[in-house]
Design a protein around this motif. Structure first.
Motif, PDB file in Angstrom:
ATOM      1  N   GLN A 130      -0.439   6.958  -5.075  1.00 55.94           N
ATOM      2  CA  GLN A 130       0.621   5.994  -4.818  1.00 55.94           C
ATOM      3  C   GLN A 130       1.294   5.564  -6.120  1.00 55.94           C
ATOM      4  OE1 GLN A 130      -0.562   2.292  -2.977  1.00 55.94           O
ATOM      5  NE2 GLN A 130       1.434   2.056  -2.042  1.00 55.94           N
ATOM      6  N   PHE A 131       2.630   5.497  -6.051  1.00 55.33           N
ATOM      7  CA  PHE A 131       3.435   5.046  -7.180  1.00 55.33           C
ATOM      8  C   PHE A 131       4.367   3.948  -6.673  1.00 55.33           C
ATOM      9  CE2 PHE A 131       2.526   9.533  -7.786  1.00 55.33           C
ATOM     10  CZ  PHE A 131       2.037   9.579  -9.077  1.00 55.33           C
ATOM     11  N   ARG A 132       4.432   2.836  -7.405  1.00 54.11           N
ATOM     12  CA  ARG A 132       5.354   1.744  -7.062  1.00 54.11           C
ATOM     13  C   ARG A 132       6.407   1.626  -8.146  1.00 54.11           C
ATOM     14  NH1 ARG A 132       2.735  -3.815  -4.659  1.00 54.11           N
ATOM     15  NH2 ARG A 132       1.455  -2.749  -3.146  1.00 54.11           N
ATOM     16  N   ASN A 133       7.664   1.674  -7.738  1.00 52.93           N
ATOM     17  CA  ASN A 133       8.788   1.556  -8.669  1.00 52.93           C
ATOM     18  C   ASN A 133       8.586   2.405  -9.924  1.00 52.93           C
ATOM     19  OD1 ASN A 133      10.525  -0.171  -7.246  1.00 52.93           O
ATOM     20  ND2 ASN A 133       9.427  -1.972  -7.928  1.00 52.93           N
ATOM     21  N   PRO A 134       8.381   3.714  -9.761  1.00 52.82           N
ATOM     22  CA  PRO A 134       8.115   4.557 -10.943  1.00 52.82           C
ATOM     23  C   PRO A 134       9.320   4.641 -11.872  1.00 52.82           C
ATOM     24  CG  PRO A 134       8.516   5.913  -9.024  1.00 52.82           C
ATOM     25  CD  PRO A 134       8.491   4.492  -8.539  1.00 52.82           C
ATOM     26  N   THR A 159      -0.887  14.158  -1.969  1.00 51.63           N
ATOM     27  CA  THR A 159       0.443  13.766  -1.502  1.00 51.63           C
ATOM     28  C   THR A 159       0.888  12.546  -2.282  1.00 51.63           C
ATOM     29  OG1 THR A 159       0.040  14.634   0.710  1.00 51.63           O
ATOM     30  CG2 THR A 159       1.780  12.981   0.491  1.00 51.63           C
ATOM     31  N   ALA A 160       2.080  12.639  -2.855  1.00 51.78           N
ATOM     32  CA  ALA A 160       2.635  11.505  -3.593  1.00 51.78           C
ATOM     33  C   ALA A 160       3.287  10.544  -2.607  1.00 51.78           C
ATOM     34  CB  ALA A 160       3.658  11.989  -4.613  1.00 51.78           C
ATOM     35  N   LEU A 161       2.970   9.284  -2.730  1.00 50.57           N
ATOM     36  CA  LEU A 161       3.575   8.223  -1.939  1.00 50.57           C
ATOM     37  C   LEU A 161       4.277   7.293  -2.918  1.00 50.57           C
ATOM     38  CD1 LEU A 161       4.004   6.584   0.662  1.00 50.57           C
ATOM     39  CD2 LEU A 161       1.823   5.467   0.174  1.00 50.57           C
ATOM     40  N   ILE A 162       5.588   7.255  -2.823  1.00 51.27           N
ATOM     41  CA  ILE A 162       6.382   6.448  -3.750  1.00 51.27           C
ATOM     42  C   ILE A 162       7.046   5.333  -2.961  1.00 51.27           C
ATOM     43  CG2 ILE A 162       8.304   6.448  -5.370  1.00 51.27           C
ATOM     44  CD1 ILE A 162       7.761   9.476  -5.761  1.00 51.27           C
ATOM     45  N   THR A 163       6.758   4.106  -3.327  1.00 48.36           N
ATOM     46  CA  THR A 163       7.457   2.970  -2.733  1.00 48.36           C
ATOM     47  C   THR A 163       8.334   2.386  -3.828  1.00 48.36           C
ATOM     48  OG1 THR A 163       5.514   1.586  -3.194  1.00 48.36           O
ATOM     49  CG2 THR A 163       5.764   2.393  -0.947  1.00 48.36           C
ATOM     50  N   VAL A 164       9.580   2.125  -3.462  1.00 49.13           N
ATOM     51  CA  VAL A 164      10.535   1.653  -4.451  1.00 49.13           C
ATOM     52  C   VAL A 164      11.394   0.553  -3.833  1.00 49.13           C
ATOM     53  CG1 VAL A 164      12.229   3.448  -3.902  1.00 49.13           C
ATOM     54  CG2 VAL A 164      12.268   2.398  -6.144  1.00 49.13           C
ATOM     55  N   LEU A 215       9.741  13.217   2.479  1.00 47.45           N
ATOM     56  CA  LEU A 215      10.183  12.335   3.546  1.00 47.45           C
ATOM     57  C   LEU A 215      10.611  11.027   2.895  1.00 47.45           C
ATOM     58  CD1 LEU A 215      10.495  11.507   6.530  1.00 47.45           C
ATOM     59  CD2 LEU A 215       8.072  10.838   6.485  1.00 47.45           C
ATOM     60  N   ILE A 216      11.884  10.683   3.051  1.00 51.69           N
ATOM     61  CA  ILE A 216      12.412   9.427   2.522  1.00 51.69           C
ATOM     62  C   ILE A 216      12.538   8.477   3.705  1.00 51.69           C
ATOM     63  CG2 ILE A 216      14.356   8.295   1.388  1.00 51.69           C
ATOM     64  CD1 ILE A 216      15.087  11.096   0.248  1.00 51.69           C
ATOM     65  N   ILE A 217      11.793   7.384   3.653  1.00 45.67           N
ATOM     66  CA  ILE A 217      11.857   6.386   4.717  1.00 45.67           C
ATOM     67  C   ILE A 217      12.608   5.179   4.174  1.00 45.67           C
ATOM     68  CG2 ILE A 217      10.567   4.899   6.282  1.00 45.67           C
ATOM     69  CD1 ILE A 217       8.253   6.919   6.071  1.00 45.67           C
ATOM     70  N   ASP A 218      13.723   4.880   4.793  1.00 49.13           N
ATOM     71  CA  ASP A 218      14.544   3.742   4.404  1.00 49.13           C
ATOM     72  C   ASP A 218      14.230   2.593   5.350  1.00 49.13           C
ATOM     73  OD1 ASP A 218      16.476   1.903   3.731  1.00 49.13           O
ATOM     74  OD2 ASP A 218      18.147   3.324   3.811  1.00 49.13           O
ATOM     75  N   ASP A 219      13.346   1.703   4.898  1.00 51.07           N
ATOM     76  CA  ASP A 219      12.975   0.542   5.701  1.00 51.07           C
ATOM     77  C   ASP A 219      14.125  -0.467   5.644  1.00 51.07           C
ATOM     78  OD1 ASP A 219      11.507  -1.178   7.259  1.00 51.07           O
ATOM     79  OD2 ASP A 219      10.230  -1.882   5.631  1.00 51.07           O
ATOM     80  N   GLU A 220      14.381  -1.111   6.754  1.00 56.38           N
ATOM     81  CA  GLU A 220      15.513  -2.036   6.876  1.00 56.38           C
ATOM     82  C   GLU A 220      16.812  -1.308   6.505  1.00 56.38           C
ATOM     83  OE1 GLU A 220      15.203  -4.763   8.380  1.00 56.38           O
ATOM     84  OE2 GLU A 220      13.062  -5.131   8.246  1.00 56.38           O
TER      85      GLU A 220
END
Length: 172
Positions: A28-32, A61-66, A91-96
């Motif tokens: 997992q990567f946050r705001n890389p 599997t890389a999980l990137i949350t930004v 897979l780019i998931i655009d929440d909201e």
């Protein structure tokens, strides 16, 4: 920031990222940022997927949350362009998705900053699927059909037991 934290925490829980017994190994990567150690860590993950000698069980599997902010999205797009993940699916998931993603300057013939950065990110990830997620789908459904963010299909999901929405307030 609270929405980023909420989404990242839910993903950690739902994907059992802290569970050593899980089947899939996640990183997992946050705001890389392209300038920190993230570049090499992500490169390692991607190289494993492109190396046929790497056994499936060792591929991560890389999980990137930004944060959906034009600056953060630009950093992520730059990072992906530097890595050039041509053969890796994303897979780019655009929440909201109804918030900030849509081109709010289309009437002026321009692109809003967040929209432009999303387009750059999608271009940097040529083998990607872009999934819009929102509880208020009117905005994405009403954009021009030729817009890059116009949905190809819509799937209505049943809300969970804890969801509070229009029916709870206005059904009667």
């Amino acid at each position: 920031n609270p929405l980023l934290d909420q989404s990242a925490s839910r993903l950690e829980r739902d994907l059992r990222l802290d569970d050593p017994e899980r089947d899939r190994r996640w990183v997992q990567f946050r705001n890389p940022e392209p300038s920190d150690t993230t570049l090499q860590a992500l490169r390692d993950v991607l190289e494993d997927w492109n190396d046929p000698a790497t056994p499936d069980e060792e591929r991560r599997t890389a999980l990137i949350t930004v944060l959906k902010h034009h600056g953060r999205l630009a950093s992520l797009a730059n990072l992906m362009q530097a890595l050039q993940p041509q053969q890796v699916s994303a897979l780019i998931i655009d929440d909201e998705a109804d918030q900030a993603s849509l081109n709010t300057e289309v009437a002026q013939g321009l692109e809003s900053s967040t929209y432009r950065r999303l387009m750059e990110l999608r271009q940097a990830l040529p083998s990607s699927t872009y999934l819009q997620y929102t509880a208020t789908p009117q905005a994405p459904l009403l954009i021009s059909i030729i817009d890059a963010l116009s949905p190809n299909f819509v799937q209505v999901l049943e809300p969970g037991d804890a969801y509070v929405g229009g029916r709870d307030f206005f059904e009667d």
